[in-house]
Structures are given as structure tokens and as C-alpha cells.
Design a protein around this motif. Sequence first.
Motif, PDB file in Angstrom:
ATOM      1  N   GLN A 122       0.834  -1.206   0.000  1.00 58.26           N
ATOM      2  CA  GLN A 122       0.000   0.000   0.000  1.00 58.26           C
ATOM      3  C   GLN A 122       0.871   1.260   0.000  1.00 58.26           C
ATOM      4  O   GLN A 122       0.593   2.227  -0.719  1.00 58.26           O
ATOM      5  N   LYS A 123       1.920   1.241   0.808  1.00 59.68           N
ATOM      6  CA  LYS A 123       2.826   2.399   0.870  1.00 59.68           C
ATOM      7  C   LYS A 123       3.546   2.595  -0.461  1.00 59.68           C
ATOM      8  O   LYS A 123       3.741   3.727  -0.919  1.00 59.68           O
ATOM      9  N   SER A 126       1.197   4.176  -3.011  1.00 60.47           N
ATOM     10  CA  SER A 126       1.064   5.608  -2.734  1.00 60.47           C
ATOM     11  C   SER A 126       2.313   6.356  -3.173  1.00 60.47           C
ATOM     12  O   SER A 126       2.228   7.466  -3.717  1.00 60.47           O
ATOM     13  N   PRO A 131      -2.524   6.589  -4.495  1.00 58.88           N
ATOM     14  CA  PRO A 131      -2.820   6.580  -3.057  1.00 58.88           C
ATOM     15  C   PRO A 131      -3.862   5.538  -2.669  1.00 58.88           C
ATOM     16  O   PRO A 131      -4.862   5.339  -3.365  1.00 58.88           O
ATOM     17  N   THR A 132      -3.586   4.879  -1.563  1.00 61.41           N
ATOM     18  CA  THR A 132      -4.478   3.826  -1.067  1.00 61.41           C
ATOM     19  C   THR A 132      -5.188   4.231   0.222  1.00 61.41           C
ATOM     20  O   THR A 132      -5.941   3.432   0.785  1.00 61.41           O
ATOM     21  N   THR A 143      -7.798   0.596  -2.095  1.00 60.94           N
ATOM     22  CA  THR A 143      -6.549  -0.098  -2.459  1.00 60.94           C
ATOM     23  C   THR A 143      -6.728  -0.873  -3.751  1.00 60.94           C
ATOM     24  O   THR A 143      -5.850  -0.855  -4.624  1.00 60.94           O
TER      25      THR A 143
END
Length: 262
Positions: A122-123, A126, A131-132, A143
Motif C-alpha cells: 500500500q505504501k 502511494s 494513493p491507497t 486499495t
Amino acid sequence: MRNVVLPMVLVASLAGAAPVQAQTDLGDVVSGIAQSLIAQEVDKRAYLEAQRLNTVQGYRSYLAQYPKGIYRVNAKRALVKLGATVEPFPTTPLPGNPPAGASAAQVEASLGLSRAQRVLIQKQLSAVGYPTGVADGLWGSKTRGAISQWQKKNKLTATGYVTARQVNLLAEQSGGSVGPTPTEPSVGDDVLEERLLGLTQDERREVQRRLTALGYNTYGVDGDLGANSRRAMAAWQRDENQRASGYLTADQLRLLRRQSGG
């Protein structure tokens, strides 16, 4: 009864014309016809019972007993309508090596990503411009949408679910790493994810109703996910090639809702 009469009339006519030495062979013919008719009737009754239940487990049970049954095509079509795979996949696929015919979700599940890895992905999404939201390891609609957009940008099929190659590609693009795939799937991840889902009592009742509707009896719809509910959930997870932890993840909740009608 009509199905029995015609073969027996035919056999009777043959018996009248048969020489004495052929009587034993004729008896074998009669026995073979009777056995065939009985087998067809048993097959039919088994399918009708599966049809009455109209559950994933019921149709799979019929197919397991009668893999070449008369109604196998009907049973497979019914499974597809219920949103299930025609054949339950093996419960322990090799990481990143799912069985042939697996869906995008099942391919991702076979990777055995830990919650920490999911947070990291997820990071990374982004970081590369997709962006999640909060990186919590719960891969919700935001996500999944970010994954789809990233896949489109990289000219990949936009399923919203990652493959092993895509995980590595994303890591390269973000300058990071997802680390090694765990050899032992972490049940603790599922326990934590279900806790983070924060299911209300009504939602827990919904889970029990949906599992029971699919043929996985929770023996009660009281919102208490006790031993019976956990066993039912684990059985459903095994049939869907998921980690059979007995605890629900966000992806599994969506799958359960799709399979049981929304």
C-alpha cells in the motif's frame, strides 16, 4: 416405470427366440440393464438432492460422487451461478504457483502475503502516485482501485489483484522491497484483520446467514462467531483455496457476499 417396461419387453422377445444354451447370457443382459437403470435413478436422486439444497457444498458433493454423472454439466453451471469455482482447488498451493484456472483473487491469495507485506505494498502504491489511503493491510475498494490504476498504467490486465511479478515490479518502481514470501501463512494476520474490520453484531449475523446459505452450517444466527461458526468459515475457506484460519478478511467478506447474492 415406463423406462423399465421397454427394456424388459425387448428382453422378453429375445428370450422367446433364444436357444437354450443362450439363457445364461440373456440373464446377464437382463441383470446389466437393471443395474444400469438403478444407477441412473441413484444418480438422478443425488442431483435432485443437490438441487434442493442449492449450495456450493451440495453441488460439489454430487460432482465428487458422480464425476461422470448424467447431471454433471447442470451441477457445474449451478456452481458458476453461485459464484464458486467448478472444482475446489488444492488447499496448499505453492506460493505464487496457483493451480490452472485460478481467478485473479486466488492467484493473489496463493502468494501468502503477510499483513506487513500488504501494508508495505500500500505504501509503495502511494509512493508511485496511486494513493491507497491509510496503509493498514486491509485492502478495501480504495486499495483495489489503486492497484487497478497502476496495472492500467503499466499495460497490465486491470484486475485489482496482484501477481508475484507485479509485486516485484512495484517494489522496483518504488525503490523498495516486499521481502521474502513467508513459508508458513500467518493465521495471526487473519485474526488481526477480522478485528480491524470491526464487524457489528448485525454484520456477524450476516456472515452466519451467508455461510449457512452456501451450505456451511453455523448452527445458529446469533452474531456470536463461536466454534461452530469458525469451523463453517474454515470449511468455506478451504473450498475457496483460502487460508483456513476460521477468521474473515476484507477480501473474503466481499467474496462471501458475492457468492451468496450481494
